[in-house]
Design a protein around this motif. Structure first.
Motif, mmCIF file in Angstrom:
data_model
loop_
_atom_site.group_PDB
_atom_site.id
_atom_site.type_symbol
_atom_site.label_atom_id
_atom_site.label_comp_id
_atom_site.label_asym_id
_atom_site.label_seq_id
_atom_site.Cartn_x
_atom_site.Cartn_y
_atom_site.Cartn_z
ATOM 1 N N PRO A 166 0.780 -1.459 -0.375
ATOM 2 C CA PRO A 166 -0.252 -0.179 0.014
ATOM 3 C C PRO A 166 0.665 1.619 0.027
ATOM 4 O O PRO A 166 1.946 1.352 0.253
ATOM 5 N N HIS A 173 -2.205 11.757 -4.725
ATOM 6 C CA HIS A 173 -3.292 10.986 -4.877
ATOM 7 C C HIS A 173 -4.556 11.794 -5.061
ATOM 8 O O HIS A 173 -5.910 11.097 -5.419
ATOM 9 N N SER A 214 -4.015 -3.385 -4.870
ATOM 10 C CA SER A 214 -3.243 -1.937 -5.237
ATOM 11 C C SER A 214 -4.263 -0.661 -4.869
ATOM 12 O O SER A 214 -4.556 -0.215 -5.848
ATOM 13 N N ASN A 215 -3.782 -0.041 -3.711
ATOM 14 C CA ASN A 215 -4.381 1.217 -3.794
ATOM 15 C C ASN A 215 -3.743 2.261 -4.081
ATOM 16 O O ASN A 215 -3.977 3.361 -4.279
ATOM 17 N N THR A 219 -6.506 5.922 -7.239
ATOM 18 C CA THR A 219 -6.802 6.516 -6.535
ATOM 19 C C THR A 219 -8.078 8.509 -6.654
ATOM 20 O O THR A 219 -7.972 8.264 -8.307
ATOM 21 N N SER A 236 -12.448 -1.871 -6.334
ATOM 22 C CA SER A 236 -11.357 -2.884 -6.117
ATOM 23 C C SER A 236 -11.048 -4.241 -5.503
ATOM 24 O O SER A 236 -11.552 -3.533 -4.334
ATOM 25 N N SER A 285 -1.929 -4.972 2.465
ATOM 26 C CA SER A 285 -2.934 -4.394 1.568
ATOM 27 C C SER A 285 -3.881 -5.384 1.063
ATOM 28 O O SER A 285 -5.465 -4.841 1.240
ATOM 29 N N LYS A 288 -6.882 -5.065 4.789
ATOM 30 C CA LYS A 288 -6.954 -4.206 4.393
ATOM 31 C C LYS A 288 -8.874 -3.883 3.832
ATOM 32 O O LYS A 288 -9.486 -3.661 4.476
ATOM 33 N N THR A 289 -8.630 -4.757 2.982
ATOM 34 C CA THR A 289 -9.895 -4.550 1.883
ATOM 35 C C THR A 289 -10.437 -5.806 2.501
ATOM 36 O O THR A 289 -11.547 -5.864 2.408
ATOM 37 N N SER A 380 -13.717 -3.698 -1.763
ATOM 38 C CA SER A 380 -13.893 -2.578 -1.885
ATOM 39 C C SER A 380 -14.195 -1.483 -3.008
ATOM 40 O O SER A 380 -13.594 -0.931 -3.791
#
Ligand code: NAD
Length: 404
Positions: A166, A173, A214-215, A219, A236, A285, A288-289, A380
């Protein structure tokens, strides 16, 4: 004599084109076309979608980027040896088509991808010392050449590359001007390879799907670029396994007013994706999701734990064990446990074909911006707070009703 109308062909540009998921998709697409396997798992083959202008499977042309220099056929043989999900006798029947796809795969970039991914790359990728602007331009040109040389109506770009670590929030962003300035000044600190692919896709006027967690790939600044380019986009992190079950099951507790106290989830997988996710940076990453779903559905904080462990012998046959501790009438405590054993690529490949067809239809219909009706495909979902799978599915049905 009236001229015969050529069917419109749609390009599917896969970033990570020789990975497990992409390879399964490519082989499956060609086997389905020949009628050698069923179309199970494809939502776009269902009656609800019949009125939407989705491209026919015969009209999809695949190309893409990867950072490894093997072949799609070799990747497919590797999958056959590991999991037997790809039938070898049928694989041999589409070998020529797979070579054609290889001819449309270009070498990508590993700009600021972290050590675990950079280690995967072939030496020629490692030697890329061009400026960020030059890299974006080259990626865009690869996509444009693909579109022109295959006489494609449009190209949908899908990110299927390894999960990047991340990236922390920075002005690049949220602000498109800051992102453009960083690219122009050649400062990669706050962006990753996925940022450059998405930029190039939008600059080339393509619809875009981020199937990875992948954040850096989608963005707010990149979403602004997507809006400016007038294209649809979505992400995502594909919802294919344990999280899919969670988002179908958690609403049941909510509907019955049963209080969930704890939800523990343990995931084990052993393929290349699992190997990359074994790296603590890259794993962050995914965690988190995966972890954001429950409290959002239930509407209160609860004890949750999500673990992902790399177990080499399992290969792509992912196993998840979930333990749910909940409280009912008279505060009596009960539990539910489930075990999910799915093949990651088999679950994900049809979703990616669906997403590509839905995105192509949206572009044909002149739609742009986030495709919120596709929330049910993601852990997400972009611009959508709703995590309940049932509601998300109804959002898609509603879209289909109004669009057809
Ligand atoms: P994989 O490791 O088999 O394939 C990834 C491919 O991407 C590899 O061929 C690798 O060489 C390539 N790659 C890595 N970095 C790249 C770059 N910068 N540019 C171009 N190519 C690059 O993984 P997979 O199992 O195919 O999964 C692909 C992605 O999809 C992962 O990010 C994964 O987390 C995500 N995903 C998969 C599922 C699923 O399979 N069920 C669900 C949700 C999300």
């Amino acid at each position: 004599m009236p001229s015969k109308k050529r069917p419109s062909r749609t390009g599917l540009w896969l970033v990570g084109a020789r990975g497990g998921l992409a390879t399964t998709l490519i082989v499956g697409l060609h086997l389905m076309r020949r009628g050698l396997v069923s179309r199970n798992g494809l939502m776009t083959e269902g009656p609800e979608v019949s009125g939407l202008p989705v491209p026919a499977l015969d009209d999809l042309v695949v190309g893409g980027h990867d950072i490894r220099q093997s072949t799609v056929f070799d990747s497919a043989v590797e999958i056959y040896n590991e999991t037997r999900t790809i039938p070898y006798d049928k694989l041999l029947l589409v070998r020529d088509e797979l070579s054609e796809v290889d001819g449309r795969i270009r070498l990508g970039t590993v700009t600021n991808c972290g050590a675990a991914i950079t280690k995967l790359a072939s030496r020629r990728v490692g030697a890329d010392t061009r400026s960020l602007r030059a890299v974006v331009t080259r990626i865009r040109k690869d996509i444009e050449e693909f579109r022109a040389s295959n006489a494609l109506d449009q190209v949908v770009v899908v990110n299927l590359a390894s999960t990047e670590p991340p990236i922390a929030k920075a002005p690049e962003h949220t602000d498109l001007a800051a992102l453009r300035a960083a690219v122009a000044r050649n400062e990669p600190k706050h962006l990753r390879a996925s940022t450059l692919y998405t930029m190039a896709a939008f600059e080339a006027g393509c619809a875009y799907v981020n199937f990875t967690p992948s954040n850096a790939a989608l963005t707010p600044a990149l979403q602004q670029l997507g809006r400016e380019s007038g294209v649809p986009f979505v992400g995502s992190d594909g919802k294919t396994g344990e999280t899919l079950v969670k988002s179908a099951l958690a609403p049941m507790f909510k509907y019955r007013h049963l209080k969930v106290l704890s939800w523990q989830g343990y995931n084990m997988l052993g393929d290349r994706d699992g190997q990359i996710l074994a790296d603590p940076e890259n794993k962050a990453s995914k965690l988190k999701t995966k972890d954001s779903v429950l409290s959002s559905i239930l509407g209160y904080p609860l004890h949750t734990h999500v673990a992902i462990d790399y177990v080499r012998s399992l290969s792509d046959l992912k196993t998840a064990w979930d333990f749910i501790h909940f409280e009912g009438f008279l505060d009596y405590k009960m539990s539910l446990q489930f075990t999910w054993q799915g093949c990651d690529a088999i679950l994900a490949a049809p979703l990616v074909i669906d997403l590509a067809r839905f995105s192509a239809a949206a572009r044909r219909r002149g739609e742009s911006g986030p495709m919120s009706h596709l929330a049910c495909f993601f852990k997400s979902p972009l611009g959508v707070d709703e995590q309940d799978l049932h509601f998300q599915f109804h959002m898609l049905l509603e879209y289909l009703r109004s669009a057809t």
